[in-house]
Scaffold this active site. Structure first.
Site, mmCIF file in Angstrom:
data_model
loop_
_atom_site.group_PDB
_atom_site.id
_atom_site.type_symbol
_atom_site.label_atom_id
_atom_site.label_comp_id
_atom_site.label_asym_id
_atom_site.label_seq_id
_atom_site.Cartn_x
_atom_site.Cartn_y
_atom_site.Cartn_z
ATOM 1 N N GLU A 124 0.794 -1.258 0.155
ATOM 2 C CA GLU A 124 -0.165 -0.052 0.024
ATOM 3 C C GLU A 124 0.791 1.351 0.052
ATOM 4 O O GLU A 124 0.612 2.178 -0.755
ATOM 5 C CB GLU A 124 -0.757 -0.022 1.202
ATOM 6 N N THR A 148 -11.935 8.541 -12.619
ATOM 7 C CA THR A 148 -11.007 7.957 -11.898
ATOM 8 C C THR A 148 -11.351 6.360 -11.185
ATOM 9 O O THR A 148 -10.684 5.883 -10.591
ATOM 10 C CB THR A 148 -10.983 8.804 -10.699
#
Length: 372
Positions: A229, A340
């Site tokens: 991440e 997006t």
């Protein structure tokens, strides 16, 4: 205008109308939380959220312009143009956009800058607004390239091992880390390289390729071949995640998104090779009996699943992988722009008559930009 099933159009208009009260602020900057049943400023729990996030207020252009196209109602364009007008007149530290602003005062809340979480899609929507307008939205183009120049000058760094990355900026101090979310920027910089901006076209393509390469390295340097991440470039780290709480993989799409764009721009086979690595890793480590799951620690040889299949895995990750291995004319970048969340929106081609242009959203957009 492409046909749209009426039920979806009605729902889109209904949702758009319910979002409009969020813009009832002294600045036109919408509140960050919308309660569709009442006070637009308050979340269901009743807490007033003071700050509006850059990625939230800046990630409305494509959808709102398209909604004006569908409805022939300029109110949606007007709302996003007001946001743009306000952002244009604000002072920006070193040309950078901080990630939070106050919708009442209109001032920046702090000086934290990131193209990852909280900032990412604002920049993406500037260049994509220009592309969706069939390259007529010159204001969006200028804002994008001005922002890219500031990012290139202040945030782009090179690691001791030769990897290019985009650091975060905290009031003048660089934090040498990248979110997985920031890996979308390789593709963004790539699609913008054809249309001007800081440096040469080749400089921007090289920057896009180098950032995408760095994100691939973050994947390659794990035993699972899945990226963490957050990955760092300080205290001896080199595109790795030394902190345990940053090692999870949430089925995110940003890396394969950049692979897809860079493949279409360059047709370098390495991007398909890298995409195939991701497909194999997903099959090996993320597939479970009921679907696909995130991984808690990408550095562990003992796989632990978080038992969550995020909605963006289907909408984005798998879609971008599919497009990576498809022909370029499937959702051609000349005719479509991806929002997006990877939903395709049509480019508004300039193929209408002068009379039609007076009421077509392209004409509305041009006039509004002129007025603002």
């Amino acid at each position: 205008m492409r046909s749209c099933p009426q039920v979806f159009k009605r729902k889109a208009v209904e949702l758009g109308r319910k979002l409009l009260p969020a813009f009832n602020t002294p600045t036109g900057i919408p509140h960050g939380v919308v309660n569709l049943a009442g006070d637009s400023r308050r979340a269901p729990g009743g807490d007033l959220r003071r700050s509006s996030v850059l990625a939230e207020v800046g990630t409305l252009h494509l959808e709102f312009v398209h909604l004006s196209e569908l409805t022939k109602d300029s109110i949606y364009i007007e709302k996003v143009m007001n946001i743009r007008k306000h952002l244009n007149q604000l002072d920006k530290p070193h040309g950078l956009y901080p990630n939070a602003l106050n919708p009442v005062s209109g001032n920046w809340e702090q000086h934290f800058v990131s193209i990852g979480a909280l900032g990412d899609s604002f920049y993406e929507y500037l260049i994509k607004s220009y592309l969706m307008s069939d390259r007529t939205d010159e204001e969006a183009k200028k804002m994008y390239y001005d922002a890219l120049e500031a990012i290139d000058k202040n945030l782009v760094q090179r690691s001791p091992g030769g990897l290019t990355y985009v650091a975060e900026w905290r009031g003048g101090v660089l934090d040498h880390r990248m979110d997985h979310l920031a890996c979308f920027s390789g593709g963004m910089i790539g699609i913008g390289a054809e249309h001007g901006g800081p440096g040469s076209r080749q400089h921007q393509l090289d920057l896009a390729a180098n950032i995408t390469h760095t994100c691939h390295e973050a994947y390659r340097r794990t035993p699972t071949m899945l990226g963490p991440e957050v990955f760092r470039f300080d205290d001896g780290a080199e595109a790795t995640a030394p902190r345990v709480n940053e090692r999870h993989y949430l089925l995110r799409p940003e890396v394969v998104e950049s692979y897809m764009y860079m493949w279409r721009l360059t047709h370098d086979p390495k991007y398909r090779d890298w995409g195939w690595e991701v497909l194999e890793a997903l099959e090996q480590h993320c597939r479970i009996a009921t679907g696909f799951s995130g991984v808690i620690d990408v550095y562990s040889h003992m796989i632990q699943h978080d038992n969550l299949q995020q909605s963006f895995f289907l909408a984005e990750t798998l879609k971008y992988l599919y497009l990576l291995f498809s022909e370029d004319d499937l959702l051609s970048l000349e005719d479509w722009v991806f929002n997006t969340e990877a939903h395709p929106l049509p480019v508004i081609h300039r193929n209408c008559t002068q009379e039609a242009e007076d009421t077509h959203p392209v004409g509305l957009l041009a006039r509004l930009i002129g007025l603002l």
